[in-house]
Design an enzyme around this catalytic site. Structure first.
Site, PDB file in Angstrom:
ATOM      1  N   HIS A 407      45.265 -73.913 -12.182  1.00 22.63           N
ATOM      2  CA  HIS A 407      45.863 -74.406 -13.424  1.00 22.63           C
ATOM      3  C   HIS A 407      45.073 -74.017 -14.668  1.00 22.63           C
ATOM      4  O   HIS A 407      45.503 -74.287 -15.796  1.00 22.63           O
ATOM      5  CB  HIS A 407      45.992 -75.932 -13.373  1.00 22.63           C
ATOM      6  CG  HIS A 407      47.215 -76.455 -14.048  1.00 22.63           C
ATOM      7  ND1 HIS A 407      48.025 -75.677 -14.853  1.00 22.63           N
ATOM      8  CD2 HIS A 407      47.773 -77.683 -14.063  1.00 22.63           C
ATOM      9  CE1 HIS A 407      49.021 -76.400 -15.317  1.00 22.63           C
ATOM     10  NE2 HIS A 407      48.890 -77.630 -14.859  1.00 22.63           N
ATOM     11  N   ASP A 411      50.171 -71.915 -15.410  1.00 20.20           N
ATOM     12  CA  ASP A 411      50.854 -73.170 -15.694  1.00 20.20           C
ATOM     13  C   ASP A 411      52.016 -73.375 -14.719  1.00 20.20           C
ATOM     14  O   ASP A 411      52.405 -72.459 -13.983  1.00 20.20           O
ATOM     15  CB  ASP A 411      51.359 -73.183 -17.138  1.00 20.20           C
ATOM     16  CG  ASP A 411      50.208 -73.182 -18.145  1.00 20.20           C
ATOM     17  OD1 ASP A 411      49.156 -73.756 -17.826  1.00 20.20           O
ATOM     18  OD2 ASP A 411      50.381 -72.601 -19.234  1.00 20.20           O
TER      19      ASP A 411
END
Length: 435
Positions: A407, A411
């Site tokens: 992350h 995304d």
């Protein structure tokens, strides 16, 4: 008769040394050309070293558990002919080192198992031996960066670090500035916070070398990358039908099994081409966008350990080429025939948890990659189909996929869309696809 020096061969980029696991022949034994004479281990893979000549082993120079550098003699053979010979191996000119007595005094403690809290970032390449010396001598990363390496691409060799240790007291040491952090200390796999009670009848099983490497890599991967996992269920009925139609023809023509894996790899490659920012690595605050698409293929070994051979340039292979590459890597992985370069350079990894009957999993991202796909078992289920005449319920072949991604740079939109594209390619698999 002549003497022939058997040298440790080059084992791929970044591999500078190996540990002797076991000799397959003894001193005095005769060997034939291409016989595997010794098993070695690197931090990447176990493999055999064959002899390029026939002869008799008169002297073993590196014993079990000793470390040899690439290009270093590990045994002497007696062969037909006159004079002395050895393999031609290009090696770096070593830096000046301290005298033999000093080197011996430094190296002797390193034969024991080393436990240390010294940690190094991924910015500095250290071979297992060099790292262990640094840990034993409590050499900081700042000090290591001040050492001018004489190895490939300026890497620090054993001689470099031993020379530094021998002269350490005669040179100023740069102290690293303290770094304020709120993160918890990194856990050590070999030093639990509390003593684990052992009851009568419990069996204590020491980790083997590969399990230690796996454990260390998994802990580091979870510490480095914040993991997010997306899931999707995919109708692979067309894939199953296509494989059933083609597997016998393919095996008769090529002498190879046709598994589902080349189809999964093909779909993943197409999705990576759609979303190339999933094919990246992180270097500090920079993102390295990879040109090649090299697919790692998590493979379970007979001893229960795991290894990840790599399909290089998977985007340039046909389905038939993928099938052959996958079968070859899987066979050599399970028979300890992989070369170190076979496990290097992956840019994205697939783990087929369905081969163990699992529906789905949450895989750990292998560093320095930023994503990994887990493929679950294919199961027949009733499913709703949309038709021109309305919705109907039919028996379909369904499969879960789970996509774990880093992350920091991936995304939910990118990780999720990439997974959806793999899903779409598999659901819409053309039954007329040629192989």
């Amino acid at each position: 008769m002549a003497e022939y020096k058997l040298l440790l061969p080059s084992m791929g980029e970044g591999v500078m040394e190996a540990t002797i696991i076991t000799w397959l022949f003894n001193e005095g034994d005769n060997v034939k050309e291409d016989d595997s004479v010794v098993e070695i281990a690197t931090d990447k893979v176990d493999s055999d070293v064959p002899t390029p000549v026939s002869g008799k082993i008169v002297k073993i120079l590196k014993q079990k558990d000793e470390v040899a550098k690439v290009g270093e003699a590990i045994a002497i053979l007696e062969i037909e002919g006159e004079g002395a010979a050895s393999e031609e191996v290009k090696t770096e000119t070593p830096a000046a080192t301290p005298d033999a007595d000093t080197l011996k005094a430094i190296e002797e403690p390193l034969q024991a198992t080393i436990a240390s809290n010294v940690e190094f970032s991924g910015d500095l390449y250290l071979s297992p031996l060099v790292k262990s010396i640094a840990q034993q001598e409590n050499i900081s990363e700042t000090e290591l960066k001040s050492i001018k390496g004489s190895g490939l691409e300026g890497r620090i060799t054993k001689e470099d670090i031993l020379a530094y240790v021998a002269n350490r007291g005669n040179q100023p040491v740069q102290q690293a500035a303290p770094v304020q952090t709120t993160s918890a200390p990194k856990p050590a796999i070999s030093a639990p916070a509390a003593t684990i009670p052992v009851s009568a009848g419990d069996e204590i099983i020491p980790m083997d070398r590969m399990r230690k490497i796996i454990a260390e890599n998994m802990v580091k991967a979870k510490q480095i990358a914040p993991h997010v996992t997306s899931f999707i269920e995919t109708d692979v009925t067309n894939v199953v039908k296509w494989r059933n139609k083609n597997k016998a023809v393919f095996e008769k023509r090529e002498g190879e099994k046709l598994t589902f894996m080349p189809i999964f790899v093909k779909a993943v490659v197409k999705a990576i081409q759609d979303f190339p920012m999933i094919n990246v690595s992180i270097n500090g605050e920079n993102i390295i966008k990879k040109k090649n698409i090299n697919i790692g293929m998590a493979t379970a070994l007979p001893d229960g350990n795991l290894i990840v051979p790599v399909i290089k340039n998977a985007d340039q292979l046909s389905l038939s080429g993928l099938a052959k590459a996958i079968n070859d890597l899987a066979y050599r992985a399970r028979n300890k025939k992989l070369r170190p370069e076979d496990t290097q350079g992956a840019t994205y990894t697939i783990s087929n948890v369905g081969s163990f009957g699992n529906l789905m999993g949450t895989p750990i991202i292998p560093q320095p990659q930023v994503a990994i796909l887990a493929i679950g078992a294919i199961v027949k289920k009733p499913a709703v189909l949309e038709t021109a005449d309305g919705d109907v319920i039919a028996i379909r072949n369904l499969m879960f996929m789970s996509h774990s991604y880093d992350h920091r740079v991936v995304d939910g939109s990118l990780g999720g869309m990439m997974l959806k594209h793999v899903h779409d390619y598999l659901e819409n698999w053309d039954l007329n696809t040629e192989i």
